[in-house]
Design an enzyme around this catalytic site. Sequence first.
Site, PDB file in Angstrom:
ATOM      1  N   ASP A  11       0.871  -1.167   0.000  1.00  0.00           N
ATOM      2  CA  ASP A  11       0.000   0.000   0.000  1.00  0.00           C
ATOM      3  C   ASP A  11       0.911   1.221   0.000  1.00  0.00           C
ATOM      4  O   ASP A  11       2.132   1.093  -0.179  1.00  0.00           O
ATOM      5  CB  ASP A  11      -0.980  -0.036   1.185  1.00  0.00           C
ATOM      6  CG  ASP A  11      -0.317   0.189   2.534  1.00  0.00           C
ATOM      7  OD1 ASP A  11       0.930   0.297   2.620  1.00  0.00           O
ATOM      8  OD2 ASP A  11      -1.060   0.254   3.537  1.00  0.00           O
ATOM      9  N   CYS A  68       3.331  -2.929   4.078  1.00  0.00           N
ATOM     10  CA  CYS A  68       2.495  -1.788   4.442  1.00  0.00           C
ATOM     11  C   CYS A  68       3.247  -1.032   5.536  1.00  0.00           C
ATOM     12  O   CYS A  68       4.441  -1.264   5.735  1.00  0.00           O
ATOM     13  CB  CYS A  68       1.089  -2.217   4.865  1.00  0.00           C
ATOM     14  SG  CYS A  68       0.969  -3.247   6.340  1.00  0.00           S
ATOM     15  N   THR A  70       3.060  -1.187   8.863  1.00  0.00           N
ATOM     16  CA  THR A  70       3.535  -2.064   9.939  1.00  0.00           C
ATOM     17  C   THR A  70       3.732  -3.510   9.501  1.00  0.00           C
ATOM     18  O   THR A  70       4.408  -4.264  10.183  1.00  0.00           O
ATOM     19  CB  THR A  70       2.543  -2.077  11.118  1.00  0.00           C
ATOM     20  OG1 THR A  70       1.309  -2.640  10.666  1.00  0.00           O
ATOM     21  CG2 THR A  70       2.343  -0.690  11.694  1.00  0.00           C
ATOM     22  N   HIS A 101       9.530 -23.828   9.619  1.00  0.00           N
ATOM     23  CA  HIS A 101       8.541 -24.485  10.472  1.00  0.00           C
ATOM     24  C   HIS A 101       7.100 -24.308  10.003  1.00  0.00           C
ATOM     25  O   HIS A 101       6.270 -25.183  10.238  1.00  0.00           O
ATOM     26  CB  HIS A 101       8.642 -23.961  11.904  1.00  0.00           C
ATOM     27  CG  HIS A 101       9.942 -24.287  12.553  1.00  0.00           C
ATOM     28  ND1 HIS A 101      10.200 -24.013  13.867  1.00  0.00           N
ATOM     29  CD2 HIS A 101      11.083 -24.857  12.071  1.00  0.00           C
ATOM     30  CE1 HIS A 101      11.418 -24.397  14.175  1.00  0.00           C
ATOM     31  NE2 HIS A 101      11.973 -24.908  13.102  1.00  0.00           N
ATOM     32  N   HIS A 136       6.809 -30.651  11.297  1.00  0.00           N
ATOM     33  CA  HIS A 136       6.189 -29.381  10.948  1.00  0.00           C
ATOM     34  C   HIS A 136       5.098 -29.556   9.889  1.00  0.00           C
ATOM     35  O   HIS A 136       4.133 -28.798   9.861  1.00  0.00           O
ATOM     36  CB  HIS A 136       7.242 -28.381  10.453  1.00  0.00           C
ATOM     37  CG  HIS A 136       8.352 -28.188  11.440  1.00  0.00           C
ATOM     38  ND1 HIS A 136       8.154 -27.621  12.683  1.00  0.00           N
ATOM     39  CD2 HIS A 136       9.663 -28.505  11.367  1.00  0.00           C
ATOM     40  CE1 HIS A 136       9.305 -27.585  13.335  1.00  0.00           C
ATOM     41  NE2 HIS A 136      10.236 -28.114  12.554  1.00  0.00           N
TER      42      HIS A 136
END
Length: 146
Positions: A11, A68, A70, A101, A136
């Site tokens: 963004d 973005c 954060t 994992h 995993h």
Amino acid sequence: MIIKKIVIGSDHGGFNYKAKIIEYLKHNNYDYIDVGTYSEASCDYPVIARKAAAKIVNGEAEKGILICGTGIGMSIAANKVKGIRAAHCTDTFSAKASRAHNNSNILCLGERITGECIALDIVNVWLKSEFEGGRHLRRVDQIEES
């Protein structure tokens, strides 16, 4: 493992890092699909996240990188798409573990919270890390059943 194609999107809050990461991808001979945004004008990150996730789910790309402000919004939005395992990473250990994992197929970064050099290191580690499988795999399969 040779990665066929990376889908990348951001963004307005991740626009500058997207350009830096595209430079990295070009320099390291990765093919990529840019799903936007193409300017710093305000836009809605869920739209970009869905576009990128769709490219992975339909097989046009193998992995994705979303940026973005954060990294949190992109990871929430991308993880709404069945088959996507988006990991918000702020360090190289998490990036490697998310691949080894969790078999993450989208890396989410935050331009406003992670320094540029660290972000590029995270991209590098994430792209070069492989899924370990084994115990995993059972857990990833359980995620996919949800």
